[in-house]
Every structure is written in C-alpha cells, then in structure tokens.
Enzyme design. Structure first.
Site, PDB file in Angstrom:
ATOM      1  N   ALA A 150     -12.511  79.759 -15.449  1.00  0.00           N
ATOM      2  CA  ALA A 150     -12.948  78.863 -14.375  1.00  0.00           C
ATOM      3  C   ALA A 150     -12.998  79.580 -13.029  1.00  0.00           C
ATOM      4  O   ALA A 150     -12.802  78.991 -11.982  1.00  0.00           O
ATOM      5  CB  ALA A 150     -12.004  77.664 -14.296  1.00  0.00           C
ATOM      6  N   ARG A 180     -25.414  79.899  -7.856  1.00  0.00           N
ATOM      7  CA  ARG A 180     -26.687  79.181  -8.017  1.00  0.00           C
ATOM      8  C   ARG A 180     -26.577  77.681  -7.735  1.00  0.00           C
ATOM      9  O   ARG A 180     -27.571  76.999  -7.618  1.00  0.00           O
ATOM     10  CB  ARG A 180     -27.237  79.432  -9.440  1.00  0.00           C
ATOM     11  CG  ARG A 180     -27.792  80.825  -9.630  1.00  0.00           C
ATOM     12  CD  ARG A 180     -27.986  81.157 -11.101  1.00  0.00           C
ATOM     13  NE  ARG A 180     -26.718  81.440 -11.790  1.00  0.00           N
ATOM     14  CZ  ARG A 180     -26.608  81.709 -13.076  1.00  0.00           C
ATOM     15  NH1 ARG A 180     -27.685  81.734 -13.839  1.00  0.00           N
ATOM     16  NH2 ARG A 180     -25.427  81.955 -13.632  1.00  0.00           N
ATOM     17  N   LYS A 234     -17.812  75.771  -8.945  1.00  0.00           N
ATOM     18  CA  LYS A 234     -18.637  75.100  -9.957  1.00  0.00           C
ATOM     19  C   LYS A 234     -17.844  74.181 -10.877  1.00  0.00           C
ATOM     20  O   LYS A 234     -18.268  73.058 -11.146  1.00  0.00           O
ATOM     21  CB  LYS A 234     -19.392  76.158 -10.774  1.00  0.00           C
ATOM     22  CG  LYS A 234     -20.231  75.573 -11.868  1.00  0.00           C
ATOM     23  CD  LYS A 234     -21.302  76.515 -12.354  1.00  0.00           C
ATOM     24  CE  LYS A 234     -20.792  77.609 -13.222  1.00  0.00           C
ATOM     25  NZ  LYS A 234     -21.908  78.358 -13.858  1.00  0.00           N
ATOM     26  N   GLY A 248     -16.740  89.489 -14.322  1.00  0.00           N
ATOM     27  CA  GLY A 248     -17.252  89.060 -15.610  1.00  0.00           C
ATOM     28  C   GLY A 248     -16.240  88.335 -16.482  1.00  0.00           C
ATOM     29  O   GLY A 248     -15.038  88.293 -16.176  1.00  0.00           O
ATOM     30  N   ASN A 296     -25.661  75.897 -14.517  1.00  0.00           N
ATOM     31  CA  ASN A 296     -25.584  77.029 -13.599  1.00  0.00           C
ATOM     32  C   ASN A 296     -26.169  76.660 -12.239  1.00  0.00           C
ATOM     33  O   ASN A 296     -25.912  77.316 -11.248  1.00  0.00           O
ATOM     34  CB  ASN A 296     -26.297  78.245 -14.184  1.00  0.00           C
ATOM     35  CG  ASN A 296     -25.547  78.793 -15.394  1.00  0.00           C
ATOM     36  OD1 ASN A 296     -24.314  78.771 -15.439  1.00  0.00           O
ATOM     37  ND2 ASN A 296     -26.270  79.240 -16.391  1.00  0.00           N
ATOM     38  N   ASN A 335     -11.362  31.527  -7.822  1.00  0.00           N
ATOM     39  CA  ASN A 335     -12.755  31.611  -7.377  1.00  0.00           C
ATOM     40  C   ASN A 335     -12.816  32.244  -5.993  1.00  0.00           C
ATOM     41  O   ASN A 335     -12.175  31.765  -5.067  1.00  0.00           O
ATOM     42  CB  ASN A 335     -13.369  30.219  -7.324  1.00  0.00           C
ATOM     43  CG  ASN A 335     -14.853  30.313  -7.006  1.00  0.00           C
ATOM     44  OD1 ASN A 335     -15.672  30.517  -7.893  1.00  0.00           O
ATOM     45  ND2 ASN A 335     -15.202  30.188  -5.736  1.00  0.00           N
ATOM     46  N   ASN A 386      -7.132  45.797   3.022  1.00  0.00           N
ATOM     47  CA  ASN A 386      -6.026  46.520   2.381  1.00  0.00           C
ATOM     48  C   ASN A 386      -5.560  47.723   3.164  1.00  0.00           C
ATOM     49  O   ASN A 386      -4.569  48.337   2.818  1.00  0.00           O
ATOM     50  CB  ASN A 386      -6.446  46.954   0.971  1.00  0.00           C
ATOM     51  CG  ASN A 386      -7.642  47.880   0.990  1.00  0.00           C
ATOM     52  OD1 ASN A 386      -8.477  47.812   1.884  1.00  0.00           O
ATOM     53  ND2 ASN A 386      -7.734  48.750   0.014  1.00  0.00           N
ATOM     54  N   TYR A 387      -6.237  48.090   4.236  1.00  0.00           N
ATOM     55  CA  TYR A 387      -5.952  49.367   4.899  1.00  0.00           C
ATOM     56  C   TYR A 387      -5.862  49.157   6.400  1.00  0.00           C
ATOM     57  O   TYR A 387      -6.781  48.605   7.015  1.00  0.00           O
ATOM     58  CB  TYR A 387      -7.087  50.340   4.560  1.00  0.00           C
ATOM     59  CG  TYR A 387      -6.882  51.749   5.034  1.00  0.00           C
ATOM     60  CD1 TYR A 387      -5.687  52.425   4.795  1.00  0.00           C
ATOM     61  CD2 TYR A 387      -7.903  52.433   5.696  1.00  0.00           C
ATOM     62  CE1 TYR A 387      -5.521  53.733   5.213  1.00  0.00           C
ATOM     63  CE2 TYR A 387      -7.745  53.744   6.106  1.00  0.00           C
ATOM     64  CZ  TYR A 387      -6.544  54.396   5.873  1.00  0.00           C
ATOM     65  OH  TYR A 387      -6.379  55.683   6.287  1.00  0.00           O
ATOM     66  N   ARG A 428      -9.542  28.597  12.182  1.00  0.00           N
ATOM     67  CA  ARG A 428     -10.928  28.404  12.583  1.00  0.00           C
ATOM     68  C   ARG A 428     -10.935  27.889  14.014  1.00  0.00           C
ATOM     69  O   ARG A 428     -10.173  26.984  14.345  1.00  0.00           O
ATOM     70  CB  ARG A 428     -11.562  27.375  11.649  1.00  0.00           C
ATOM     71  CG  ARG A 428     -13.046  27.374  11.691  1.00  0.00           C
ATOM     72  CD  ARG A 428     -13.579  26.362  10.727  1.00  0.00           C
ATOM     73  NE  ARG A 428     -13.492  26.780   9.331  1.00  0.00           N
ATOM     74  CZ  ARG A 428     -13.696  25.958   8.310  1.00  0.00           C
ATOM     75  NH1 ARG A 428     -13.923  24.681   8.524  1.00  0.00           N
ATOM     76  NH2 ARG A 428     -13.634  26.392   7.083  1.00  0.00           N
TER      77      ARG A 428
HETATM   78  C1  UD1 Z   1     -21.721  83.112 -20.667  1.00  0.00           C
HETATM   79  C2  UD1 Z   1     -21.807  84.058 -21.864  1.00  0.00           C
HETATM   80  C3  UD1 Z   1     -23.052  83.720 -22.685  1.00  0.00           C
HETATM   81  C4  UD1 Z   1     -22.990  82.267 -23.123  1.00  0.00           C
HETATM   82  C5  UD1 Z   1     -22.809  81.358 -21.907  1.00  0.00           C
HETATM   83  C6  UD1 Z   1     -22.536  79.927 -22.353  1.00  0.00           C
HETATM   84  C7  UD1 Z   1     -20.812  86.173 -21.155  1.00  0.00           C
HETATM   85  C8  UD1 Z   1     -21.069  87.570 -20.712  1.00  0.00           C
HETATM   86  N1  UD1 Z   1     -21.880  85.429 -21.405  1.00  0.00           N
HETATM   87  O1  UD1 Z   1     -22.847  83.369 -19.841  1.00  0.00           O
HETATM   88  O2  UD1 Z   1     -23.134  84.553 -23.827  1.00  0.00           O
HETATM   89  O3  UD1 Z   1     -24.180  81.939 -23.818  1.00  0.00           O
HETATM   90  O4  UD1 Z   1     -21.664  81.766 -21.127  1.00  0.00           O
HETATM   91  O5  UD1 Z   1     -22.490  79.080 -21.257  1.00  0.00           O
HETATM   92  O6  UD1 Z   1     -19.668  85.806 -21.324  1.00  0.00           O
HETATM   93  N2  UD1 Z   1     -16.177  83.275 -15.218  1.00  0.00           N
HETATM   94  C9  UD1 Z   1     -14.957  83.710 -14.720  1.00  0.00           C
HETATM   95  N3  UD1 Z   1     -14.909  84.935 -14.122  1.00  0.00           N
HETATM   96  C10 UD1 Z   1     -15.989  85.748 -13.999  1.00  0.00           C
HETATM   97  C11 UD1 Z   1     -17.225  85.274 -14.521  1.00  0.00           C
HETATM   98  C12 UD1 Z   1     -17.271  84.046 -15.135  1.00  0.00           C
HETATM   99  O7  UD1 Z   1     -13.956  83.006 -14.799  1.00  0.00           O
HETATM  100  O8  UD1 Z   1     -15.851  86.852 -13.446  1.00  0.00           O
HETATM  101  C13 UD1 Z   1     -16.230  81.937 -15.877  1.00  0.00           C
HETATM  102  C14 UD1 Z   1     -17.160  80.942 -15.193  1.00  0.00           C
HETATM  103  O9  UD1 Z   1     -16.450  80.111 -14.294  1.00  0.00           O
HETATM  104  C15 UD1 Z   1     -17.690  80.118 -16.364  1.00  0.00           C
HETATM  105  C16 UD1 Z   1     -17.573  81.064 -17.556  1.00  0.00           C
HETATM  106  O10 UD1 Z   1     -16.720  82.117 -17.185  1.00  0.00           O
HETATM  107  O11 UD1 Z   1     -16.885  78.992 -16.601  1.00  0.00           O
HETATM  108  C17 UD1 Z   1     -18.956  81.616 -17.944  1.00  0.00           C
HETATM  109  O12 UD1 Z   1     -19.466  82.354 -16.845  1.00  0.00           O
HETATM  110  P1  UD1 Z   1     -21.000  82.274 -16.424  1.00  0.00           P
HETATM  111  O13 UD1 Z   1     -21.197  83.173 -15.276  1.00  0.00           O
HETATM  112  O14 UD1 Z   1     -21.438  80.874 -16.309  1.00  0.00           O
HETATM  113  O15 UD1 Z   1     -21.643  82.973 -17.703  1.00  0.00           O
HETATM  114  P2  UD1 Z   1     -23.056  82.696 -18.358  1.00  0.00           P
HETATM  115  O16 UD1 Z   1     -24.056  83.526 -17.650  1.00  0.00           O
HETATM  116  O17 UD1 Z   1     -23.302  81.253 -18.448  1.00  0.00           O
HETATM  117 MG    MG Z   2     -22.550  79.549 -17.482  1.00  0.00          MG
END
Ligand code: UD1
Ligand code: MG
Length: 423
Positions: free
Chosen positions: A9, A15, A22, A80, A226, A340, A349-350, A403
């Site tokens: 997360a 985007r 997100k 990533g 996304n 009714n 209430n506030y 009143r």
């Molecule tokens: C990812 C997958 C893809 C899959 C898709 C499904 C990878 C490389 N790709 O792509 O194969 O089809 O999800 O939705 O894993 N996140 C982090 N830290 C980071 C990057 C991402 O916590 O550095 C989290 C994001 O919050 C998200 C999840 O990982 O909840 C996926 O990341 P996102 O960037 O949405 O990957 P996708 O491009 O959707």
């Molecule tokens: Mg994604």
C-alpha cells in the site's frame, strides 16, 4: 502451517492526481485498503500476522486506528513491488510458513479466492501460486507466461513483446508464497526492466520450478484502479454488486441508488431513486426509504419505518412504524415506535463543540418545523406544536408549544402598497 499476509500500500498513485494516497481512495464509500483488509480478516489469517507496507503517514494512521494489531512497515523510497516486500523481511523471517501478498489497490479480492488458491498452493506443493484471471482488457496488467500448469514468468505491459501483449491471462497482483523461498528470491531481484524497479513479479521466474497459478473465474478480482476513470469503474461494479445482493434478498431498489457494502436490508423494503446508504446501516422489513434520502453510518431502522424525500438520518435508532416523511434531519437520536415527524424537523445535535443525543419516546408526535435542541427527551404520546424550538424535556402526554403570538394588523392595505411600489 502458519499463514500470514503482506498488503502493498505504498504506491504513490500519481495517475490519480490527488493529494490522498491511492489506497485510501474510496470504492462504494469505503477506502480500497479496507476492502482488501476485510477479505483477509475473513480468512484464517490472524491480525497479528498481517503486515501493511505504507509510505504515506495517513495510511499508517488509518491502519493503526482501525486495525490495531496489524503490523506496518514503511517504504520510504518507492522502488517497486519487490522492494515493497523487502521492507517486511523481518516479518517474513519471524512468521515463516506461507504468506499471501496482496495489492492495496485491487479491492475485489475475496475470501473464497484467497482460501481456494491456498488449497491449490498446498495441494501442488508450490513455492508460489499466482492468482490470475482471463480478462477482456489486459492492458496495463502483467501477463502470465505458462508452460502447461507451470508459470514460467510474468511480463509487465511495458516489457511485453507483441506476442506476449496478446495474452489475456493476467496477474491479479495477489500471490501465495512459501516465505522461506520468497526470502531467498528477494535479494536476487534486479531493476533491469523498463521501469527500473524491483518487480515482485520477477520472483516467479526465479521460483519457476514450483510456480503455479490459481485461475479465478471472477475477472473483477484483478481489477485495480490506477486513475480516476479506473476508480469510477470500480465504483460502478461495487454499487451494482451491492444492489444485486439486496435484490436477491427480496428488496426493491428502484432507479439509481448508492449502497455501501456493509448494509443489511430486510425483505419487502423499497429503496427509491436517488437514495444514498452509507456504511454500517441496518434497515428492517417493509420499510420505504427515499426518494433522495441519505442514511449515514450507524443508522438502524426497525420494521415498517418510512423515511421519505430529503430526509437525512445519522447515528440513530428509529423504532417500528415511525414515519419521517419529508425534509428532516435526525442525527444522534433514539426514536421510539410509532413516532410521527412532520415536515422540516431538525434534531439540533451539535453546538459547535459537542454532539448530544435526542430521545423521542413511543407514539410521540413532532410537529412540522420543530427544532429539538439536544440533549432533549420527548416523552411517550407527547406532542410538539408546529414551529416550536424545544430545549427542555417534554413530559409524557404533554404538548410543548413555543410560539410568538400571531398578531393581525387591520389597516395593512396590501393592494395600495403594491400600487405605490410599482411607480
Ligand atoms: C502490478 C503488477 C502486475 C499486476 C498488477 C495488478 C508488478 C511489477 N506488477 O502492476 O503484474 O498485473 O499489479 O494490479 O508487481 N506498491 C508499493 N510500493 C511500490 C510500488 C507499488 O507498495 O514501490 C503497491 C501499490 O500501492 C499497489 C501495488 O503495490 O497497491 C501494485 O502497484 P502498482 O504500481 O499499482 O502496480 P501495477 O502497475 O498495477
Ligand atoms: Mg495497480
């Protein structure tokens, strides 16, 4: 064997063009991360075996407040999905066993999919089981490369050859891993791809001797958001599914209504167009709600209640056969049976600092345009006269009238006044 779960997360969701992370963006009035959390909590994975990888403080505080026993790990640099999992290495080492990895931005993963994929993971003795689905629009997802039942790799959209891009089986972003094998694979990840990131998906290639897939028939489990269009699509799916569930239970939902996931509605109740029902609302049997009603969290309507047009109810219990038919706000209240409310009533209430409760006992009659200044109690069979502002308790059976005296001025001569005004 021990089961644990890591939820990713920490993505920045560029985007979405939002100042909000997100995973806190809402689908059917609920943050996406809560949908995912809910699916996990309904499985056998206990809360102390769940880890959430975050980057925004607001995500950490949301998790700590709502799910106190869940672990949180910061990912300070977003390099990533593989890098995200690396942040929880200590957690993986301690827990061992099997670990479920989920994306915080794919809210429709469900308990059934999680449980069934685990069965397959164990039955095939896989080191990794990827949860996949065939989708009509695979754009943006990682594609599954197979050799029969074995998954030999996952290729991201940007890294696909034309041939791979045509594949329709995609990675949902959810997987079961053997924790030990995952720990061995993580240090071997590289950033040699179009995004220059550590892809969690590359672990599959490294573990391919024992990598399998659980292909779900519900393609929506893969669906993430996304951008805002994607979020809108998720909302459409979620609201439709929630309404379908109520229809199947004998509820009439007419026209466009928006109902959260955690809502119970009894048989033969009718929900009329433009109605919004938020989280944690229970509605009894044979009720009428709407058109254009707003039921906010922690509202309970007993059987046979009527909530009409432009009525808002929040954090309130409404007793059997009570009628709140038009243009009224009932908040932080306990309302008895057979009450009714006339048109245009307000529970006040506030006071700008504190919220206070209003109690109305059985069979009381609240006249049109009454203000009930909380804390206040209206007794059984009591009545408030139209237009009254009530700031004291009304005893059972009494009539409260507040009143100013109505006065008549005989020499008003409206027509003469009008005549002069025109000139
Ligand atoms: C990812 C997958 C893809 C899959 C898709 C499904 C990878 C490389 N790709 O792509 O194969 O089809 O999800 O939705 O894993 N996140 C982090 N830290 C980071 C990057 C991402 O916590 O550095 C989290 C994001 O919050 C998200 C999840 O990982 O909840 C996926 O990341 P996102 O960037 O949405 O990957 P996708 O491009 O959707
Ligand atoms: Mg994604």
């Amino acid at each position: 064997m021990q089961k644990s779960c890591i939820i990713l997360a920490a993505g920045d969701g560029t985007r979405m063009k939002s100042s909000k992370p997100k995973v806190l963006m809402e689908v059917a009035f609920e943050p996406m991360i809560d949908w995912v959390m809910n699916a996990v909590i309904e499985t056998e994975v206990i809360r102390k075996n769940i880890a959430v990888i975050y980057s925004a403080e607001s995500v950490r505080s949301h998790i700590e407040k709502k799910y106190p026993r869940v672990n949180t790990f910061a990912q300070t640099e977003r390099k990533g999905t593989g890098h995200a999992v690396m942040q929880a290495e200590s957690f993986l080492q301690e827990r061992g066993g099997d670990v479920l990895v989920l994306c915080g931005d794919a809210p429709f993963i469900d308990t059934e999919t999680i449980n069934e994929s685990y069965e397959l993971h164990k039955a095939h003795a896989n080191t990794v089981t990827v949860i996949t689905a065939d989708v009509d629009a695979p754009f943006g997802y990682g594609r599954i490369i197979r050799h029969g039942d074995t998954v030999t790799g996952i290729v991201e959209e940007k890294d696909c050859t034309d041939e791979q891009r045509a594949l329709t089986e995609v990675n949902s972003g959810a997987y079961w891993f053997n924790a030990e094998a995952l720990l061995k694979a993580l240090p071997r990840l590289t950033t040699a791809n179009q995004n220059g990131e550590y892809y969690l998906t590359d672990t599959v290639k490294l573990l391919q001797n024992d990598a399998g897939a659980y292909k779900s028939t519900h393609s929506e489990i893969t669906q993430g958001a996304n951008d805002r269009r994607g979020l809108r699509a998720l909302n459409d799916i979620a609201f439709r599914a929630n309404i379908d569930r109520h229809s199947d239970n004998g509820v009439d939902v007419i026209g466009e209504c928006y109902i959260a996931r955690n809502v119970t509605i009894g048989q033969d109740t009718t929900i009329l167009p433009g109605t919004v029902i938020r989280d944690n609302v229970t509605i009894g049997k044979n009720c009428t709600v709407g058109p254009f009603a707003h039921l906010r969290p922690n509202t309970r309507l007993a059987d046979g209640v009527k909530v009409g047009d432009f009525v808002e109810v929040k954090n309130a219990n409404i007793g059997e056969k009570t009628s709140i038919a038009h243009l009224t706000y009932v908040g932080d209240s306990d309302i008895g049976k057979g009450v009714n409310f006339g048109c245009g009533c307000v529970t006040v209430n506030y006071d700008g600092v504190n919220k206070a409760r209003t109690v109305v006992e059985d069979n009381a009659f609240i006249g049109c345009n009454t203000n009930l200044i909380a804390p206040v109690r209206v007794g059984e069979n009591a009545m408030t006269a139209a237009g009254s502002t009530v700031n004291k308790d009304v005893p059972a059976g009494a009539l409260a009238v507040e009143r100013a005296e109505l006065r008549m001025r005989d020499s008003f001569k409206l027509n003469i006044q009008r005549k002069y005004k025109k000139k």
